[in-house]
Design an enzyme around this catalytic site. Structure first.
Site, short mmCIF file in Angstrom:
data_model
loop_
_atom_site.label_atom_id
_atom_site.label_comp_id
_atom_site.label_asym_id
_atom_site.label_seq_id
_atom_site.Cartn_x
_atom_site.Cartn_y
_atom_site.Cartn_z
N TYR A 124 -50.18 30.90 -7.39
CA TYR A 124 -50.01 30.36 -6.04
C TYR A 124 -51.24 30.64 -5.16
O TYR A 124 -51.15 30.60 -3.94
CB TYR A 124 -48.76 30.96 -5.37
CG TYR A 124 -47.43 30.51 -5.95
CD1 TYR A 124 -47.37 29.70 -7.08
CD2 TYR A 124 -46.24 30.89 -5.37
CE1 TYR A 124 -46.14 29.30 -7.62
CE2 TYR A 124 -45.01 30.48 -5.88
CZ TYR A 124 -44.98 29.69 -7.01
OH TYR A 124 -43.76 29.29 -7.53
N LYS A 173 -46.56 37.76 -19.34
CA LYS A 173 -46.71 36.94 -20.54
C LYS A 173 -48.09 37.26 -21.14
O LYS A 173 -48.92 36.39 -21.36
CB LYS A 173 -46.58 35.45 -20.16
CG LYS A 173 -46.48 34.49 -21.32
CD LYS A 173 -45.15 34.53 -22.06
CE LYS A 173 -45.17 33.56 -23.23
NZ LYS A 173 -43.99 33.68 -24.11
N ASP A 206 -40.11 35.05 -21.02
CA ASP A 206 -39.08 34.22 -21.67
C ASP A 206 -37.91 35.08 -22.16
O ASP A 206 -36.74 34.78 -21.92
CB ASP A 206 -39.68 33.38 -22.82
CG ASP A 206 -40.73 34.13 -23.62
OD1 ASP A 206 -41.11 35.26 -23.23
OD2 ASP A 206 -41.19 33.60 -24.65
N ASP A 230 -41.04 34.18 -8.43
CA ASP A 230 -40.37 33.10 -7.71
C ASP A 230 -39.20 32.58 -8.55
O ASP A 230 -38.07 32.43 -8.07
CB ASP A 230 -41.39 31.97 -7.45
CG ASP A 230 -40.90 30.98 -6.39
OD1 ASP A 230 -39.83 31.21 -5.82
OD2 ASP A 230 -41.61 29.99 -6.14
#
Ligand code: NAD
Length: 368
Positions: A124, A173, A206, A230
């Site tokens: 972002y 990740k 995930d 988010d």
């Protein structure tokens, strides 16, 4: 001492839910002086800018703001006011507690999680462009710095300590995004040993989503980068009863802005239909932040009892399907009035009521 608070009503359902929170705030007896300023659509009409300087000045001066949601155009249009506000005021830690209230509106009545999200950078950061003139390819850059990672991770451990939480889980990740994810992972691994009293572990994003959908009660504090935070905080809000009951807070070194997880829900704007609880629980977080613990406890308790009684609740909590006893939905303002009425009356020493009849699965869980 009078607390001066910047109040940003926002767009869509924002004016309705911030009025509700203000009503409940005034019912606590804590002296507030609300400085109302506009950002978003109203501000564009009045000044041409969705985030006028006056808003930033007011928050910097008062160091405290209660904010409603603000609409962001999808695809084109102006940049998100919410993202700009966080970046310009350096509100680096977005804290989103997901607490199941009175077992209502949720299949997971034991959910009690806190998502701590880095709020100033990552995907972002606002660095994005079209790769070619035909707009057939595009690029958005994720910026992750050691400074921002360190401070949000430390913030999460300090919060865990302060709130007697036992575990902080870093979510990333790093297997695929080896630089940005790897940097966040390294920062977490270096900071965690400074908090030996708190269990520290990691999950890939995930796997984290799957684990939360299966057994959210096993997790405690989650800390992660901007985009993952988010998404995870909406997931956790869903586990705890929905966007209507999910509050949030943004903290910088000196400033704090309290805003719900939900957006402006344009389809419900002006209908007096939205659940005011998320914004009212933002007020509860604000009261805790300024040291008004008893008032904060009263607000939380009044919300809990109103939801547990299930006589005056908005559509999202009155729905059949979640509950065995659907009730006619009340309006946003009626629910706010009921919560405000209860604030001075609640007995803080009594155990929190846990209603039965909230669905066979919940009943079974509550009985074991
Ligand atoms: P949203 O959260 O506004 O609404 C999604 C759905 O959740 C709604 O249709 C409604 O069913 C439900 N919902 C949300 N708040 C509720 C409430 N208080 N009571 C009952 N039900 C509620 O998400 P969206 O539709 O994706 O976004 C609408 C706008 O809000 C967009 O412009 C988006 O950019 C903006 N937004 C702003 C913020 C913020 O100001 N911090 C956060 C998220 C989205």
């Amino acid at each position: 001492m009078v607390h001066r608070v910047t109040l940003i009503p926002g767009d869509g359902i924002g004016p309705e839910v911030t009025s509700a929170a203000r009503l409940v705030g005034d019912a606590t007896g804590v002296p507030f002086e609300w400085e109302v300023v506009d950002a978003g659509e109203k501000a564009i009409q009045a000044t041409g800018s969705p985030l006028p300087d006056e808003v930033l000045r007011s928050i910097r001066k008062n160091r405290l703001a209660l904010k409603g949601p603000i609409t962001t155009p999808i695809g084109g249009g102006f940049r998100s006011v919410n993202v700009a506000l966080r970046q310009q005021l350096d509100l680096f830690a977005s804290v989103r507690p997901a607490r199941a209230i009175a077992g209502e509106g949720t299949r997971f009545p034991e959910t009690d999680l806190i998502v701590v999200r880095e709020a100033t950078e990552g995907l972002y950061s606002g660095v994005e462009h079209w790769v070619d003139r035909e707009h057939s390819a595009a690029e958005t850059v994720a910026i992750v710095t050691r400074k921002a990672s360190d401070r949000v991770i430390r913030f999460a451990f300090e919060l865990a300590r302060r709130e007697h939480r036992h575990r902080v889980t870093a979510v990333h990740k790093a297997n695929i995004m080896k630089t940005t994810g790897g940097l966040f992972q390294t920062a977490f691994r270096e900071i965690a040993p400074h908090y030996p009293d708190i269990e520290a572990d990691e999950r890939l994003i995930d796997n984290m989503c799957m684990q939360l959908a299966k057994k959210p009660e096993e997790y405690d504090v989650l800390v992660t980068t901007n985009l993952f935070g988010d998404i995870l905080s909406d997931l956790c809000a869903g586990l705890a009863g929905g966007l209507g009951v999910a509050p949030g807070a943004l903290y910088g070194d000196e400033l704090a802005v309290f805003e719900p997880v939900h957006g402006s829900a344009p389809k419900y704007a002006g209908q007096d239909k939205a659940d005011p609880v998320a914004e009212i629980l933002c007020l509860e977080l604000l009261l805790r932040h300024i040291g008004e613990k008893e008032a904060a406890d009263r607000v939380f308790r009044a919300v809990w009892e109103t939801i547990a009684e299930k006589k005056v609740v908005t559509y999202d909590l009155a729905l059949p399907g979640y509950t065995m006893t659907p009730v006619p939905p009340s309006s946003c303002s009626a629910m706010a009035k009921e919560i405000a009425r209860k604030v001075p009356l609640v007995d803080l020493s009594a155990p929190l009521p846990r209603p039965k009849g909230t669905g066979p699965a919940l009943d079974a869980q509550l009985e074991t």
